[in-house]
Write a protein that holds these residues in place. Structure first.
Motif, PDB file in Angstrom:
ATOM      1  N   GLU A 194      -1.263  -1.206   0.767  1.00  0.00           N
ATOM      2  CA  GLU A 194      -2.295  -2.228   0.929  1.00  0.00           C
ATOM      3  C   GLU A 194      -3.407  -1.733   1.838  1.00  0.00           C
ATOM      4  O   GLU A 194      -3.153  -1.142   2.873  1.00  0.00           O
ATOM      5  CB  GLU A 194      -1.669  -3.503   1.499  1.00  0.00           C
ATOM      6  CG  GLU A 194      -2.604  -4.692   1.529  1.00  0.00           C
ATOM      7  CD  GLU A 194      -1.882  -5.955   1.966  1.00  0.00           C
ATOM      8  OE1 GLU A 194      -2.573  -6.946   2.232  1.00  0.00           O
ATOM      9  OE2 GLU A 194      -0.640  -5.935   2.045  1.00  0.00           O
ATOM     10  N   LEU A 195      -4.644  -2.005   1.436  1.00  0.00           N
ATOM     11  CA  LEU A 195      -5.783  -1.556   2.235  1.00  0.00           C
ATOM     12  C   LEU A 195      -5.814  -2.268   3.583  1.00  0.00           C
ATOM     13  O   LEU A 195      -5.726  -1.641   4.620  1.00  0.00           O
ATOM     14  CB  LEU A 195      -7.086  -1.814   1.473  1.00  0.00           C
ATOM     15  CG  LEU A 195      -8.367  -1.348   2.146  1.00  0.00           C
ATOM     16  CD1 LEU A 195      -8.336   0.145   2.365  1.00  0.00           C
ATOM     17  CD2 LEU A 195      -9.571  -1.730   1.296  1.00  0.00           C
ATOM     18  N   GLY A 196      -5.898  -3.585   3.554  1.00  0.00           N
ATOM     19  CA  GLY A 196      -5.822  -4.368   4.777  1.00  0.00           C
ATOM     20  C   GLY A 196      -6.825  -3.932   5.831  1.00  0.00           C
ATOM     21  O   GLY A 196      -7.897  -3.428   5.533  1.00  0.00           O
ATOM     22  N   LYS A 203       0.767  -1.467   4.850  1.00  0.00           N
ATOM     23  CA  LYS A 203       1.990  -2.046   4.299  1.00  0.00           C
ATOM     24  C   LYS A 203       2.346  -1.363   2.986  1.00  0.00           C
ATOM     25  O   LYS A 203       1.501  -1.161   2.134  1.00  0.00           O
ATOM     26  CB  LYS A 203       1.769  -3.542   4.059  1.00  0.00           C
ATOM     27  CG  LYS A 203       2.931  -4.252   3.394  1.00  0.00           C
ATOM     28  CD  LYS A 203       2.560  -5.709   3.145  1.00  0.00           C
ATOM     29  CE  LYS A 203       3.669  -6.439   2.420  1.00  0.00           C
ATOM     30  NZ  LYS A 203       3.288  -7.838   2.128  1.00  0.00           N
ATOM     31  N   ILE A 204       3.606  -0.987   2.847  1.00  0.00           N
ATOM     32  CA  ILE A 204       4.095  -0.440   1.588  1.00  0.00           C
ATOM     33  C   ILE A 204       4.881  -1.534   0.876  1.00  0.00           C
ATOM     34  O   ILE A 204       5.801  -2.118   1.438  1.00  0.00           O
ATOM     35  CB  ILE A 204       5.019   0.778   1.806  1.00  0.00           C
ATOM     36  CG1 ILE A 204       4.250   1.882   2.537  1.00  0.00           C
ATOM     37  CG2 ILE A 204       5.572   1.290   0.494  1.00  0.00           C
ATOM     38  CD1 ILE A 204       3.082   2.450   1.776  1.00  0.00           C
ATOM     39  N   GLY A 205       4.519  -1.823  -0.347  1.00  0.00           N
ATOM     40  CA  GLY A 205       5.204  -2.865  -1.105  1.00  0.00           C
ATOM     41  C   GLY A 205       5.762  -2.320  -2.408  1.00  0.00           C
ATOM     42  O   GLY A 205       5.321  -1.289  -2.896  1.00  0.00           O
ATOM     43  N   ARG A 206       6.729  -3.021  -2.965  1.00  0.00           N
ATOM     44  CA  ARG A 206       7.319  -2.589  -4.227  1.00  0.00           C
ATOM     45  C   ARG A 206       7.237  -3.690  -5.289  1.00  0.00           C
ATOM     46  O   ARG A 206       7.893  -3.614  -6.312  1.00  0.00           O
ATOM     47  CB  ARG A 206       8.780  -2.187  -4.020  1.00  0.00           C
ATOM     48  CG  ARG A 206       8.951  -0.921  -3.187  1.00  0.00           C
ATOM     49  CD  ARG A 206      10.417  -0.601  -2.973  1.00  0.00           C
ATOM     50  NE  ARG A 206      11.113  -0.360  -4.215  1.00  0.00           N
ATOM     51  CZ  ARG A 206      11.178   0.822  -4.825  1.00  0.00           C
ATOM     52  NH1 ARG A 206      10.563   1.856  -4.318  1.00  0.00           N
ATOM     53  NH2 ARG A 206      11.866   0.963  -5.949  1.00  0.00           N
ATOM     54  N   SER A 207       6.430  -4.699  -5.042  1.00  0.00           N
ATOM     55  CA  SER A 207       6.331  -5.805  -5.993  1.00  0.00           C
ATOM     56  C   SER A 207       5.151  -5.606  -6.935  1.00  0.00           C
ATOM     57  O   SER A 207       4.007  -5.536  -6.499  1.00  0.00           O
ATOM     58  CB  SER A 207       6.160  -7.131  -5.251  1.00  0.00           C
ATOM     59  OG  SER A 207       5.835  -8.159  -6.157  1.00  0.00           O
ATOM     60  N   PRO A 208       5.395  -5.514  -8.230  1.00  0.00           N
ATOM     61  CA  PRO A 208       4.283  -5.342  -9.164  1.00  0.00           C
ATOM     62  C   PRO A 208       3.402  -6.576  -9.286  1.00  0.00           C
ATOM     63  O   PRO A 208       2.350  -6.531  -9.904  1.00  0.00           O
ATOM     64  CB  PRO A 208       4.981  -5.040 -10.495  1.00  0.00           C
ATOM     65  CG  PRO A 208       6.384  -5.482 -10.334  1.00  0.00           C
ATOM     66  CD  PRO A 208       6.697  -5.471  -8.873  1.00  0.00           C
ATOM     67  N   SER A 209       3.799  -7.693  -8.676  1.00  0.00           N
ATOM     68  CA  SER A 209       3.006  -8.916  -8.751  1.00  0.00           C
ATOM     69  C   SER A 209       1.898  -8.947  -7.707  1.00  0.00           C
ATOM     70  O   SER A 209       1.056  -9.836  -7.723  1.00  0.00           O
ATOM     71  CB  SER A 209       3.907 -10.142  -8.555  1.00  0.00           C
ATOM     72  OG  SER A 209       4.499 -10.131  -7.265  1.00  0.00           O
TER      73      SER A 209
END
Length: 264
Positions: A194-196, A203-209
């Motif tokens: 996430e740019l943020g 933040k590293i995320g694993r949700s394709p949504s």
């Protein structure tokens, strides 16, 4: 291919790949074309046993210098990168940092420079100045069925395992001829950065949504590991960019998945 940076000789042209031989016929010198040669930067390094990653930088186009080289029919960008390697500047200074981060995170102790990689531009015509409309040029290029076929052949010829898109994912999907639209392709995304706020930890995320603005996305599609990043020429002063640490962190979060793909 020899060590010459630039050359218009027929002998040099014969050393180009089969795909590039066809590109020369599609864009002959007699029509005023000026072409930037791309492809595998160093065949020996690319095919060496230690290069398990086969990273391809898939970019838009490159700009010519304003010196006498702008009038040459062929300008070998890959030979410049082969000669400069670790010391390449500009866009490729950032690409080198990305390459270090990718190989370091995957191997946990090795860092390869860009001379171990490959480069593929959507447009082979080197822009002499930045007043030309890159978006329109790329759109026109990819709309040419014959040229798009050659781009697909070049991708198959290079045969990468990892593809790093510099704001070029839609063009890659055109070449891969996927059945999914750019939006639908997100079903293959396994992680994002996430740019943020750049002052805060990313933040590293694993949700394709996830639908927010990102600096890096990671997709697993068939046998390809695909990163979708901002162009390496983007800078912090512009307010948007992809940092080397984004690659490192996203790989650390998904390393087991990626190693499985690389092992196939």
């Amino acid at each position: 291919m020899g060590e010459k940076i630039i050359d218009n000789s027929s002998e040099y042209m014969l050393q180009l790949s089969q795909t590039w031989q066809k590109i020369l016929k599609l864009f002959p010198a007699e029509q005023g074309n000026r072409l930037q040669i791309d492809g595998i930067i160093d065949d020996k390094k690319w095919n060496s046993p230690q290069n398990k990653y086969r990273v391809l930088f898939f970019l838009k186009e490159s700009y010519r210098r304003s010196d006498g080289t702008k009038n040459l029919y062929l300008y070998s960008l890959i030979n410049i990168l082969k000669l400069k390697g670790e010391t390449a500047g500009g866009t490729f200074l950032v690409a080198n940092k990305w390459m270090h981060a990718i190989t370091d995170a995957l191997s946990e102790n090795e860092k390869f420079d860009i001379s171990y990689a490959a480069l593929m531009n959507v447009s082979k015509k080197g822009f002499i100045d930045r007043t030309q409309t890159a978006a329109k040029t790329l759109k026109d290029a990819i709309a040419d069925g014959n040229y798009k076929t050659l781009l697909k052949q070049q991708l198959q010829e290079i045969s990468p395992k990892i593809i790093v898109c510099g704001n070029t994912l839609p063009y890659l999907l055109e070449i891969l001829q996927t059945e999914e639209s750019h939006k639908d392709f997100h079903k293959y995304r396994i992680a994002y950065s996430e740019l943020g706020n750049r002052k805060e930890e990313r933040k590293i995320g694993r949700s394709p949504s996830f639908q927010g603005k990102t600096s890096l996305e990671l997709f697993l599609y068939k046998n390809y590991i695909i990163f979708s990043a901002y162009h390496p020429s983007a800078r912090p002063s512009l307010g948007y960019y992809t940092a080397a640490e984004d690659f490192f962190n996203i790989i650390q979060a998904t390393r087991s998945d990626l190693i499985n793909v690389l092992s196939d």
